[in-house]
Design an enzyme around this catalytic site. Structure first.
Site, short mmCIF file in Angstrom:
data_model
loop_
_atom_site.label_atom_id
_atom_site.label_comp_id
_atom_site.label_asym_id
_atom_site.label_seq_id
_atom_site.Cartn_x
_atom_site.Cartn_y
_atom_site.Cartn_z
N CYS A 1 0.83 -1.20 0.00
CA CYS A 1 0.00 0.00 0.00
C CYS A 1 0.88 1.26 0.00
O CYS A 1 1.90 1.31 0.66
CB CYS A 1 -0.95 0.09 1.19
SG CYS A 1 -2.05 -1.29 1.37
N ARG B 1 4.00 -0.15 -4.77
CA ARG B 1 3.77 -0.69 -3.44
C ARG B 1 2.48 -1.54 -3.35
O ARG B 1 2.24 -2.21 -2.36
CB ARG B 1 3.66 0.45 -2.42
CG ARG B 1 4.89 1.32 -2.34
CD ARG B 1 4.71 2.39 -1.30
NE ARG B 1 4.56 1.81 0.02
CZ ARG B 1 5.54 1.44 0.81
NH1 ARG B 1 6.78 1.61 0.42
NH2 ARG B 1 5.30 0.92 1.98
N TRP C 1 -2.67 -2.85 -1.62
CA TRP C 1 -2.33 -4.28 -1.77
C TRP C 1 -3.14 -4.96 -0.68
O TRP C 1 -2.84 -4.82 0.50
CB TRP C 1 -0.83 -4.48 -1.56
CG TRP C 1 -0.36 -5.87 -1.83
CD1 TRP C 1 0.01 -6.37 -3.04
CD2 TRP C 1 -0.21 -6.94 -0.89
NE1 TRP C 1 0.38 -7.69 -2.91
CE2 TRP C 1 0.26 -8.06 -1.60
CE3 TRP C 1 -0.42 -7.06 0.48
CZ2 TRP C 1 0.52 -9.28 -0.99
CZ3 TRP C 1 -0.16 -8.28 1.09
CH2 TRP C 1 0.31 -9.37 0.35
N ASN D 1 -1.68 2.11 5.63
CA ASN D 1 -0.82 1.06 5.10
C ASN D 1 -0.38 0.22 6.29
O ASN D 1 0.28 0.73 7.19
CB ASN D 1 0.40 1.72 4.41
CG ASN D 1 1.52 0.72 4.13
OD1 ASN D 1 1.27 -0.46 3.93
ND2 ASN D 1 2.74 1.22 4.10
N GLY D 2 -0.77 -1.05 6.31
CA GLY D 2 -0.38 -1.91 7.44
C GLY D 2 -1.53 -2.81 7.83
O GLY D 2 -2.47 -3.01 7.06
N GLU E 1 17.61 -17.30 -8.94
CA GLU E 1 17.14 -15.95 -9.22
C GLU E 1 16.53 -15.86 -10.63
O GLU E 1 15.50 -15.21 -10.83
CB GLU E 1 18.32 -14.96 -9.05
CG GLU E 1 18.05 -13.52 -9.42
CD GLU E 1 16.93 -12.85 -8.63
OE1 GLU E 1 16.44 -13.43 -7.64
OE2 GLU E 1 16.53 -11.75 -9.03
N LYS F 1 12.71 -14.71 -11.42
CA LYS F 1 12.36 -13.61 -12.33
C LYS F 1 11.32 -14.07 -13.34
O LYS F 1 10.36 -13.36 -13.60
CB LYS F 1 13.59 -13.10 -13.10
CG LYS F 1 14.60 -12.26 -12.38
CD LYS F 1 14.15 -10.90 -11.94
CE LYS F 1 13.49 -10.94 -10.61
NZ LYS F 1 14.20 -10.75 -9.41
N GLU G 1 7.80 -14.74 -11.60
CA GLU G 1 7.05 -13.60 -11.03
C GLU G 1 6.51 -12.65 -12.08
O GLU G 1 5.49 -12.01 -11.85
CB GLU G 1 7.86 -12.87 -9.96
CG GLU G 1 9.05 -12.11 -10.45
CD GLU G 1 9.83 -11.47 -9.32
OE1 GLU G 1 9.24 -11.09 -8.30
OE2 GLU G 1 11.05 -11.33 -9.48
N HIS H 1 18.73 -36.18 -9.33
CA HIS H 1 18.05 -36.72 -8.15
C HIS H 1 16.55 -36.44 -8.17
O HIS H 1 15.90 -36.46 -7.14
CB HIS H 1 18.68 -36.15 -6.87
CG HIS H 1 20.12 -36.52 -6.74
ND1 HIS H 1 20.53 -37.79 -6.42
CD2 HIS H 1 21.24 -35.79 -6.93
CE1 HIS H 1 21.86 -37.82 -6.41
NE2 HIS H 1 22.30 -36.62 -6.71
N LYS I 1 6.01 -4.27 -4.03
CA LYS I 1 7.45 -4.05 -3.93
C LYS I 1 7.96 -4.21 -2.52
O LYS I 1 9.05 -4.72 -2.30
CB LYS I 1 7.77 -2.66 -4.46
CG LYS I 1 9.24 -2.35 -4.56
CD LYS I 1 9.84 -3.02 -5.76
CE LYS I 1 11.34 -2.88 -5.83
NZ LYS I 1 11.93 -3.96 -6.62
C1 F6R Z 1 11.69 -10.47 -6.37
C2 F6R Z 1 11.54 -9.50 -5.31
C3 F6R Z 1 11.26 -10.00 -3.93
C4 F6R Z 1 12.10 -9.22 -2.91
C5 F6R Z 1 11.71 -9.63 -1.48
C6 F6R Z 1 12.58 -8.94 -0.45
O1 F6R Z 1 11.99 -9.85 -7.58
O2 F6R Z 1 11.63 -8.33 -5.52
O3 F6R Z 1 11.49 -11.37 -3.83
O4 F6R Z 1 13.45 -9.49 -3.16
O5 F6R Z 1 10.37 -9.30 -1.26
O6 F6R Z 1 12.46 -7.57 -0.53
P1 F6R Z 1 13.53 -6.61 0.13
O7 F6R Z 1 14.82 -6.82 -0.57
O8 F6R Z 1 12.98 -5.24 -0.09
O9 F6R Z 1 13.62 -6.98 1.58
#
Ligand code: F6R
Length: 616
Positions: free
Chosen positions: A2, A27, A76, A102-103, A489, A493, A496, A512, A611
Site C-alpha cells: 500500500c 507498493r 495491496w 498502510n499496514g 534468481e 524472475k 514472477e 536426483h 514491492k
Molecule cells: C523479487 C523480489 C522479492 C524481494 C523480497 C525482499 O523480484 O523483488 O522477492 O526481493 O520481497 O524484498 P527486500 O529486498 O525489499 O527486503
C-alpha cells in the site's frame, strides 16, 4: 504494501495526490482512492483497479476535483478482497473523518465487536474502517481533538500502520502516525506533503521528515509540523533531512518499463555502489560500517545472513564468496523461517540482513530477534533511512537508486557488489587471500560495469530466444557453485513476471529428481561459464540433451563445447569465478523481461505482488 499520499497547502491537491499515487503504485495496485476537501465539500472516489482507473472514474464522476487538502491510497489487499468498498480512503460513521492506512491492525476484530455493540456500522471488511471509527468514538467519548484521539486510539491497537487522517470539519490539519510502515513528510513553504516515500513530492521540496516507529505528527497548513511519541506523548524535535533523490531517477525516461530501465542501469548502479569504497590502484577498500566494527567481524564464530526473495538469493551468492575468499563460515536463512524457529545464536555471531526496501517485515523481525539474542546485526539496504537501516547496529547502503519495477534487478547485483567488497575487506584483514589475489579481485571488480555493458549488447539475440520459448509452460534453470543462486534468481524472475512455472536447481542435483521432468517441451537454461565446474556442467548438459530437453546455455564468449550441444547460447564476458554472478544474471533478467512482454503481462506490476512486503 500500500502506498499513501497526502497534501495540505495552497496548491490544488488532486494532481499532486494522483501523480504521487502513480509513483507509489509499485507498493500495491489492486485498488486506489482519493479524498479531497475544497472548503465546503468532501469528495471521495475509489475503485478496484489501478490509479489510471481511479483517474478515469474521478474525472467522469466528480463535477470538480478542486481542493487544497487531499489524501490518496493505492492498495495491496490484506483484509477483504480488492473491490470498491474495501478501497481506501475510509470514512467514519458520521462521514467527518477520512483515513488512509498502510499496514494491518491485528486486533481489529475485537475492536470491531466493541464498536458494533456501541452502535457503529461497517460497510467494508477492512481493519482500517474499524480504526477510523475507533478514533471517532474516542472523540465522542472524551471530547478531545483529532490528534489526541488518534493517539488514544492507536494505543489500543496491535499491529502495524502508516496512517493519514483528517476531519472535514477542521480542514487545516492532517494527522499522521507510523509503526512498522514508512511515512515521510515533505516540508515546503506553507505546504506539506505526506507519502510512503519521498517520490511523490520530490519536485516540490527537498526537505523531508521521516517519522520514526511509534511517532505521530499533526501537520497544520499554517502552523507546521508537531511530532510526538504515540506511547508516552513526549514531544520530538523533528530532524529535517535533505533529500538526494532527483526526478530522473523515478521516471521511466525512454524505456518501456521500469524493469528494463533498471536492468540497463546496472553498470552505473554498480559503479555507484563501489564509488568511494573501492580503490583498486591503492589496493584499499574503505567501508565505514566495516572499519568501525572490524573486530566484531573478525572474531565472529560465523556469519548468518537473513533476507527474503531476491535478497535471499544475493545472500546465497555471498555465502560462496565469504567462505571462499574470507574463510568465514556462513549460513543463509529465510528471514521468515529464522524468526520463528528459535535459532541458536549469540553474541559471537554476526548477522547480515539484506533488504532492498529496508521495510520487509520478516527481515525486520529476524533482526530484532538476533539483536535480542546479543548478535551484532549489519544491514545491507538500498533505501536510505529505511526502517531496517535504522534498526541494524551498522550497515552499508547499496546506492542503487530507486528500484521501482516490482521484480528486483539492480538491487540484486548491487547487493552482491557490497557483499563482495565486505568479503574482500575481511579476507585482506584476516590474511586469507594473497596480496596478488586481492589486488586482482579489486581490479576485476572495477571492470564489471563495462562487462555488464557488453552482456547488455546481447539484448536482441536474447529477445529471439525469448520468442522461441515464450509459450513454454515450465522451465528449469541450472547452475553450480557461485551460479547456483543465479539459477534460483533466474527462475524467480521468470515466474514472477511471466507466470510461467520455473525452478532453479544446482545442476548436479538434477539427476536426483527434476530430470524426470525433461522432455522435448522443457526449456532448460544452464549457466555454463568457463570458470567453475565447467566440464561437470557440460556433462549435465549432455544428460539433458539425451532426454530431448531444449538447452539455452549461458556461456563465456568464444565457447564452442556448449554451442555444439545447446539449442541456443547466450555469450557473456569472462571474469573471475566469484564475480560471474554479476554478469550471468543479466541475460536471465532480459530473458524473463522479453518473455513477459511478449505474453502481454504487466512487467512492472505483476499480479498479486508488491514491492515492499510489510506484512508477514
Ligand atoms: C523479487 C523480489 C522479492 C524481494 C523480497 C525482499 O523480484 O523483488 O522477492 O526481493 O520481497 O524484498 P527486500 O529486498 O525489499 O527486503
Amino acid at each position: 504494501m500500500c502506498g499513501i499520499v497526502g497534501y495540505i497547502g495552497h496548491r490544488e491537491a488532486y494532481p499532486i495526490v494522483l501523480k504521487g499515487l502513480q509513483r507509489l503504485e509499485y507498493r500495491g495496485y489492486d485498488s486506489a482512492g482519493i479524498a479531497l476537501y475544497d472548503d465546503k465539500n468532501l469528495k471521495v472516489s475509489k475503485t478496484k483497479g489501478k490509479v489510471a482507473d481511479l483517474k478515469a472514474k474521478m474525472e467522469s464522476e466528480l463535477d470538480s476535483t478542486s481542493g487544497t487538502l487531499g489524501i490518496g491510497h493505492t492498495r495491496w489487499a490484506t483484509h477483504g478482497v480488492p473491490n470498491d468498498v474495501n478501497s481506501h480512503p475510509h470514512l467514519s460513521n458520521s462521514g467527518d473523518l477520512v483515513i488512509i492506512h498502510n499496514g494491518i491492525i491485528e486486533n481489529y476484530e475485537s475492536l470491531k465487536k466493541e464498536l458494533t455493540k456501541r452502535g457503529y456500522k461497517f460497510e467494508s471488511d477492512t481493519d482500517t474502517e474499524v480504526l477510523v471509527n475507533l478514533i471517532e468514538d474516542v472523540i465522542a467519548k472524551e471530547g478531545v481533538k483529532l490528534g489526541k484521539a488518534v493517539q488514544i486510539a492507536l494505543n489500543q491497537t496491535v499491529g502495524a500502520y502508516a496512517i493519514a487522517v483528517f476531519d472535514k470539519k477542521k480542514p487545516n490539519e492532517i494527522v499522521v502516525a507510523r509503526l512498522g510502515s514508512p511515512l515521510a513528510i515533505g516540508v515546503g513553504k506553507d505546504e506539506y506533503f505526506i507519502a510512503s516515500d519521498a517520490s511523490p513530492f520530490i519536485e516540490f521540496t527537498n526537505n523531508a521528515i521521516y517519522l520514526e516507529d511509534g511517532e505521530m505528527a499533526v501537520v497544520r497548513r499554517d502552523k507546521g509540523v508537531k511530532v510526538r511519541k504515540i506511547h508516552d506523548d513526549s514531544l520530538v524535535d523533528p530532524y529535517i533531512q535533505e533529500l538526494q533523490l532527483n526526478l530522473e531517477q523515478i521516471e521511466k525516461n525512454n524505456f518501456d518499463h521500469f524493469m528494463l530501465k533498471e536492468i540497463y542501469e546496472q553498470p552505473n548502479a554498480i559503479k555507484d555502489t563501489y564509488r568511494g569504497r573501492l580503490h583498486a590502484e591503492e589496493g584499499i577498500i574503505r567501508m565505514a560500517g566495516i572499519d568501525d566494527n572490524l573486530e566484531r567481524f573478525l572474531n565472529a564464530r560465523r556469519i548468518i545472513i537473513v533476507a527474503c526473495g531476491t535478497s535471499w538469493h544475493a545472500g546465497l551468492v555471498a555465502e560462496y564468496i565469504f567462505e571462499d575468499l574470507a574463510r568465514i563460515p556462513v549460513e543463509v536463512e529465510y528471514a521468515s523461517e529464522f524468526r520463528y524457529r528459535n535459532p541458536i545464536i549469540n553474541s559471537d555471531d554476526v548477522v547480515i540482513a539484506i533488504s532492498q526496501s529496508g521495510e520487509t517485515a520478516d527481515t525486520m523481525a529476524a533482526i530484532k530477534l538476533a539483536k535480542e539474542k546479543g548478535a551484532f546485526v549489519f544491514g545491507v539496504c538500498n533505501v536510505v533511512g529505511s526502517s531496517i537501516s535504522r534498526e541494524t547496529n551498522a550497515g552499508a547502503y547499496t546506492h542503487a537508486g530507486p528500484e521501482i519495477g516490482v521484480a528486483s534487478t539492480k538491487a540484486f547485483t548491487t547487493q552482491i557488489t557490497v557483499l563482495t567488497l565486505i568479503a574482500l575487506k575481511l579476507a585482506k584483514a584476516k590474511g586469507s587471500m594473497s596480496n596478488t589475489d586481492f589486488h586482482m579481485h579489486l581490479q576485476e571488480l572495477e571492470t564489471i560495469p563495462q562487462k555488464i555493458e557488453i552482456a547488455l549488447q546481447g539484448n536482441d539475440h536474447i529477445k529471439e530466444v525469448a520468442f522461441k520459448y515464450k509459450d513454454a509452460r515450465n522451465c528449469l534453470y541450472l547452475g553450480r557453485g557461485f551460479n547456483f543462486p543465479v539459477a534460483l534468481e533466474g527462475a524467480l524472475k521468470l515466474k514472477e513476471i511471466s507466470y510461467i512455472h520455473a525452478e532453479g536447481y544446482p545442476a548436479a542435483e538434477m539427476k536426483h529428481g527434476p530430470i524426470a521432468l525433461i522432455d522435448e517441451e522443457m526449456p532448460v537454461v544452464v549457466i555454463a561459464t568457463r570458470k567453475g565446474h565447467y566440464e561437470k556442467v557440460v556433462s549435465n548438459i549432455q544428460e539433458i540433451k539425451s532426454r530431448q530437453g531444449k538447452i539455452i546455455g549461458i556461456v563465456t564468449e568464444g565457447d564452442t563445447s556448449v554451442r555444439d550441444l545447446a539449442d541456443y547460447v547466450i555469450e557473456v564476458p569472462d571474469t573471475i569465478e566469484s564475480l560471474t554472478p554479476l554478469i550471468t544474471t543479466i541475460p536471465l533478467q532480459l530473458l524473463s523481461y522479453h518473455i513477459a512482454v511478449m505474453l502481454g503481462k504487466n512487467v512492472d506490476q505483476p499480479r498479486n505482488l508488491a514491492k515492499s512486503v510489510t506484512v508477514e
